[in-house]
Motif scaffolding. Structure first.
Motif, PDB file in Angstrom:
ATOM      1  N   THR A 151       0.819  -1.212   0.000  1.00  0.00           N
ATOM      2  CA  THR A 151       0.000   0.000   0.000  1.00  0.00           C
ATOM      3  C   THR A 151       0.852   1.261   0.000  1.00  0.00           C
ATOM      4  N   ASP A 209      -4.928  -5.587   3.442  1.00  0.00           N
ATOM      5  CA  ASP A 209      -4.871  -4.972   4.766  1.00  0.00           C
ATOM      6  C   ASP A 209      -4.118  -3.648   4.657  1.00  0.00           C
ATOM      7  N   ARG A 210      -3.700  -3.090   5.781  1.00  0.00           N
ATOM      8  CA  ARG A 210      -3.016  -1.790   5.766  1.00  0.00           C
ATOM      9  C   ARG A 210      -1.690  -1.836   5.021  1.00  0.00           C
ATOM     10  N   GLU A 211      -1.033  -2.985   4.978  1.00  0.00           N
ATOM     11  CA  GLU A 211       0.277  -3.094   4.342  1.00  0.00           C
ATOM     12  C   GLU A 211       0.211  -3.698   2.938  1.00  0.00           C
TER      13      GLU A 211
END
Length: 154
Positions: A43, A115-117
Motif C-alpha cells: 500500500t 490490509d493496511r500493508e
C-alpha cells in the motif's frame, strides 16, 4: 583484549550500530508446481515485489522470512528455506542489505485479504509477470530460474 569483556563488547556493538546504521531485511521466492511465483503489492510503495520485510530485534533471518511469508501472503513453507543470496540494496540506503530465501515447498493457508500493508497478493507465471513488477524482483527471479549466482546488488 579489552573487547573480550561482555559489557565493553556490547557497548562497542551498540556504538557501531549507531554510527553505521546498517539495516537487514528478507525477501522470499515461493514458486508453485505450476511455475507461478507469489508477488505482493504494498500500500505504501509502487510495484509488485517478492514478500518480505525487516528483521526484528532478536529475530534471525529465516524466522523473519517465515513471519513475512505468513503476514504478507498466508504462505507456510514446508521444511527449511534455502538461502539464495545476500545483497546490498543501494537504492534504499547505503547500508541496507537483503537476504533472499527460496521456499522449496509450501502451502497457502487461504487467499490473502488486503490490509493496511498489502494491497494485493497473487501468483503469476514466471514468464508473464505483471508489468509493474520491479526490476530487482525480475532480476532475482531470473537468477533463481536460470540457476545463476546472485548479483552483489539488489
Amino acid at each position: 583484549m579489552l573487547l573480550d569483556q561482555p559489557l565493553l563488547r556490547r557497548l562497542f556493538h551498540l556504538g557501531a550500530l549507531v554510527t553505521r546504521g546498517m539495516t537487514l531485511g528478507v525477501r522470499g521466492a515461493a514458486i508453485d508446481g505450476q511455475g507461478r511465483v507469489c508477488l505482493v503489492r504494498h500500500t505504501y510503495v509502487a510495484g509488485w515485489h517478492l514478500p518480505g520485510g525487516g528483521i526484528e530485534p532478536g529475530e534471525n533471518a529465516p524466522d523473519a522470512m517465515l513471519r513475512e511469508f505468513r503476514e504478507e501472503a498466508e504462505i507456510v513453507p514446508s521444511g527449511a528455506l534455502r538461502l539464495h543470496g545476500f545483497y546490498r540494496n543501494a537504492a534504499a540506503a547505503g547500508r541496507d542489505h537483503v537476504a533472499l530465501y527460496v521456499a522449496p515447498a509450501f502451502s497457502v493457508l487461504r487467499r490473502k485479504a488486503p490490509d493496511r500493508e498489502i494491497a494485493e497478493c497473487g501468483f503469476f507465471p514466471l514468464d508473464a509477470l505483471p508489468e509493474e513488477t520491479t526490476r530487482a524482483t525480475r532480476d532475482r527471479l531470473a537468477e533463481i530460474r536460470e540457476g545463476r549466482p546472485p548479483a552483489a546488488l539488489w
